[in-house]
Motif scaffolding. Structure first.
Motif, PDB file in Angstrom:
ATOM      1  N   ASP A 109     -28.465 -15.119  -0.882  1.00 32.68           N
ATOM      2  CA  ASP A 109     -29.870 -14.931  -1.227  1.00 32.68           C
ATOM      3  C   ASP A 109     -30.615 -14.534   0.039  1.00 32.68           C
ATOM      4  N   ILE A 110     -31.395 -13.468  -0.036  1.00 27.69           N
ATOM      5  CA  ILE A 110     -32.177 -13.014   1.114  1.00 27.69           C
ATOM      6  C   ILE A 110     -33.569 -13.621   1.009  1.00 27.69           C
ATOM      7  N   SER A 111     -33.900 -14.461   1.971  1.00 28.05           N
ATOM      8  CA  SER A 111     -35.161 -15.190   1.947  1.00 28.05           C
ATOM      9  C   SER A 111     -36.344 -14.248   2.121  1.00 28.05           C
ATOM     10  N   THR A 112     -37.391 -14.460   1.318  1.00 30.32           N
ATOM     11  CA  THR A 112     -38.628 -13.656   1.366  1.00 30.32           C
ATOM     12  C   THR A 112     -38.305 -12.169   1.521  1.00 30.32           C
ATOM     13  N   ALA A 113     -37.497 -11.668   0.604  1.00 31.98           N
ATOM     14  CA  ALA A 113     -36.935 -10.322   0.726  1.00 31.98           C
ATOM     15  C   ALA A 113     -37.993  -9.232   0.881  1.00 31.98           C
ATOM     16  N   TYR A 114     -38.998  -9.222   0.000  1.00 32.07           N
ATOM     17  CA  TYR A 114     -39.977  -8.139   0.020  1.00 32.07           C
ATOM     18  C   TYR A 114     -40.685  -8.049   1.371  1.00 32.07           C
ATOM     19  N   LEU A 115     -40.812  -9.175   2.038  1.00 33.48           N
ATOM     20  CA  LEU A 115     -41.600  -9.216   3.270  1.00 33.48           C
ATOM     21  C   LEU A 115     -40.912  -8.519   4.439  1.00 33.48           C
ATOM     22  N   HIS A 116     -39.672  -8.082   4.254  1.00 32.32           N
ATOM     23  CA  HIS A 116     -38.994  -7.339   5.308  1.00 32.32           C
ATOM     24  C   HIS A 116     -39.387  -5.855   5.306  1.00 32.32           C
ATOM     25  N   ALA A 117     -39.868  -5.385   4.184  1.00 39.58           N
ATOM     26  CA  ALA A 117     -40.171  -3.953   4.048  1.00 39.58           C
ATOM     27  C   ALA A 117     -41.598  -3.655   4.495  1.00 39.58           C
ATOM     28  N   ASP A 118     -41.754  -2.559   5.222  1.00 40.60           N
ATOM     29  CA  ASP A 118     -43.072  -2.167   5.734  1.00 40.60           C
ATOM     30  C   ASP A 118     -43.931  -1.546   4.631  1.00 40.60           C
ATOM     31  N   PHE A 219     -32.099  -9.503   8.175  1.00 41.71           N
ATOM     32  CA  PHE A 219     -32.637 -10.371   7.131  1.00 41.71           C
ATOM     33  C   PHE A 219     -32.155 -11.802   7.322  1.00 41.71           C
ATOM     34  N   LYS A 220     -32.972 -12.747   6.820  1.00 42.30           N
ATOM     35  CA  LYS A 220     -32.553 -14.147   6.781  1.00 42.30           C
ATOM     36  C   LYS A 220     -31.824 -14.385   5.472  1.00 42.30           C
ATOM     37  N   ILE A 221     -30.555 -14.783   5.567  1.00 44.49           N
ATOM     38  CA  ILE A 221     -29.726 -14.965   4.377  1.00 44.49           C
ATOM     39  C   ILE A 221     -29.455 -16.445   4.170  1.00 44.49           C
ATOM     40  N   ASP A 222     -29.777 -16.920   2.968  1.00 50.38           N
ATOM     41  CA  ASP A 222     -29.572 -18.319   2.612  1.00 50.38           C
ATOM     42  C   ASP A 222     -28.396 -18.447   1.652  1.00 50.38           C
ATOM     43  N   ASP A 223     -27.751 -19.588   1.724  1.00 48.47           N
ATOM     44  CA  ASP A 223     -26.748 -19.964   0.717  1.00 48.47           C
ATOM     45  C   ASP A 223     -25.674 -18.900   0.517  1.00 48.47           C
ATOM     46  N   PHE A 224     -25.052 -18.458   1.617  1.00 43.02           N
ATOM     47  CA  PHE A 224     -23.927 -17.531   1.483  1.00 43.02           C
ATOM     48  C   PHE A 224     -22.680 -18.366   1.213  1.00 43.02           C
ATOM     49  N   VAL A 225     -22.289 -18.425  -0.046  1.00 44.08           N
ATOM     50  CA  VAL A 225     -21.240 -19.342  -0.496  1.00 44.08           C
ATOM     51  C   VAL A 225     -20.360 -18.637  -1.532  1.00 44.08           C
ATOM     52  N   PRO A 226     -19.204 -19.221  -1.856  1.00 45.60           N
ATOM     53  CA  PRO A 226     -18.417 -18.680  -2.971  1.00 45.60           C
ATOM     54  C   PRO A 226     -19.266 -18.642  -4.238  1.00 45.60           C
ATOM     55  N   VAL A 227     -19.084 -17.610  -5.036  1.00 52.72           N
ATOM     56  CA  VAL A 227     -19.953 -17.385  -6.191  1.00 52.72           C
ATOM     57  C   VAL A 227     -19.914 -18.570  -7.152  1.00 52.72           C
ATOM     58  N   HIS A 228     -21.105 -18.954  -7.653  1.00 52.12           N
ATOM     59  CA  HIS A 228     -21.173 -20.015  -8.656  1.00 52.12           C
ATOM     60  C   HIS A 228     -22.227 -19.724  -9.725  1.00 52.12           C
ATOM     61  N   HIS A 229     -23.282 -18.970  -9.379  1.00 52.45           N
ATOM     62  CA  HIS A 229     -24.300 -18.596 -10.364  1.00 52.45           C
ATOM     63  C   HIS A 229     -24.751 -17.167 -10.092  1.00 52.45           C
ATOM     64  N   VAL A 230     -24.841 -16.362 -11.136  1.00 49.06           N
ATOM     65  CA  VAL A 230     -25.311 -14.980 -11.016  1.00 49.06           C
ATOM     66  C   VAL A 230     -26.205 -14.668 -12.209  1.00 49.06           C
ATOM     67  N   LEU A 231     -27.428 -14.254 -11.965  1.00 46.06           N
ATOM     68  CA  LEU A 231     -28.353 -13.854 -13.025  1.00 46.06           C
ATOM     69  C   LEU A 231     -28.442 -14.902 -14.139  1.00 46.06           C
ATOM     70  N   GLY A 232     -28.503 -16.168 -13.733  1.00 43.51           N
ATOM     71  CA  GLY A 232     -28.618 -17.234 -14.713  1.00 43.51           C
ATOM     72  C   GLY A 232     -27.307 -17.646 -15.356  1.00 43.51           C
TER      73      GLY A 232
END
Length: 273
Positions: A109-118, A219-232
């Motif tokens: 998960d990329i934290s505060t993703a939109y805020l990286h774009a100018d 980017f700041k990346i959170d929770d880089f882990v083996p897959v467990h949940h995708v799109l709900g």
């Protein structure tokens, strides 16, 4: 005033709001300045959300500051707004490849993703409620440097930035604009992006961490882990592949139609001859 509806949780939400403002300050999302003559600022507001995991348990109290983009004027405050989303067929293909070739699947998960774009346009926003500042009796406004949530063009700006970063690394965009791959004699790696979440399917641990290290430079990346949940969907790896389930979504549907207490019955699938 927006917190009055949640009096028992006020300390939790105030702390969440402060984290959001600190993230904006660290990211230089805006520059505080007086409002130029003739410029009409767009509004801002707080949005509060309790995020749940796939099993319906509380995972985080999230406060997000958003711009009131409905005040924007096309040709002045924004131009293009379209932002693609990944196709579910692409997600299934990635898991099918991973199951057939016993590949590693991870998610992040990329934290505060939109805020990286100018932001390319000159946009002024009213200061967030509870964090107003003045100088010499004059209210300071937020001249936006980054694509804050709520702007009409934020999704497009973020997708363009992440896509260009993946392509610069060496990944190639497929016919699905949110699926990127490298496939050669040495390595296979596929990256699917879902706005600010992503999954990586790969055949090489060193290459995966090389890509992760590259992305972490930007980017700041959170929770880089083996897959467990995708799109709900809840993802479980089995000896035969992957099990994808939507228990939380299923329970929501049952509750909507007042069938959460119904008695279940096994229904056999049609046999393939």
């Amino acid at each position: 005033t927006q917190l009055k509806c949640l009096p028992s949780k006020q300390p939790v939400w105030i702390a969440s709001m402060e984290r959001e403002i600190n993230a904006h300050n660290l990211n230089h999302t805006w520059t505080l300045s007086p409002l130029p003559n003739g410029v009409i600022p767009i509004g801002s507001k707080w949005v509060f959300k309790i995020k749940l995991d796939a099993d319906g348990n509380v995972s985080v109290y999230k406060s997000r500051l958003v711009a009131q983009g409905f005040n924007q004027i096309k040709g002045i405050d924004y131009n293009s707004t379209y932002s693609p989303v990944i196709n579910m067929e692409s997600v299934r293909i990635l898991f099918s490849i991973a199951a057939n070739y016993d590949l590693h699947v991870s998610q992040g998960d990329i934290s505060t993703a939109y805020l990286h774009a100018d932001v390319k346009e000159d946009i002024y926003m009213k200061p967030p409620q509870g964090f107003e500042k003045q100088i010499n009796g004059q209210t300071l406004f937020c001249k936006l440097n980054k694509s804050i949530y709520g702007l009409k063009q934020s999704g497009r700006n973020w997708n363009d930035l992440l896509s260009s970063s993946l392509i610069a690394f060496g990944l190639k965009r497929t016919s699905d604009p949110c699926l990127f791959v490298i496939n050669n004699a040495e390595v296979f790696i596929g990256v699917g992006i879902f706005v600010d979440d992503f999954i990586i399917v790969d055949s090489s641990d060193p290459f995966r961490f090389k890509l992760l290290k590259y992305l972490q430079k930007f980017f700041k990346i959170d929770d880089f882990v083996p897959v467990h949940h995708v799109l709900g969907m809840k993802i479980e790896r089995t000896n035969d592949g992957f099990l994808l389930s939507q228990k939380k979504y299923t329970m929501e549907i049952l509750k909507r139609f007042r069938m959460e207490n119904c008695v279940g019955d096994d229904t056999p699938m049609t046999e393939i001859e």
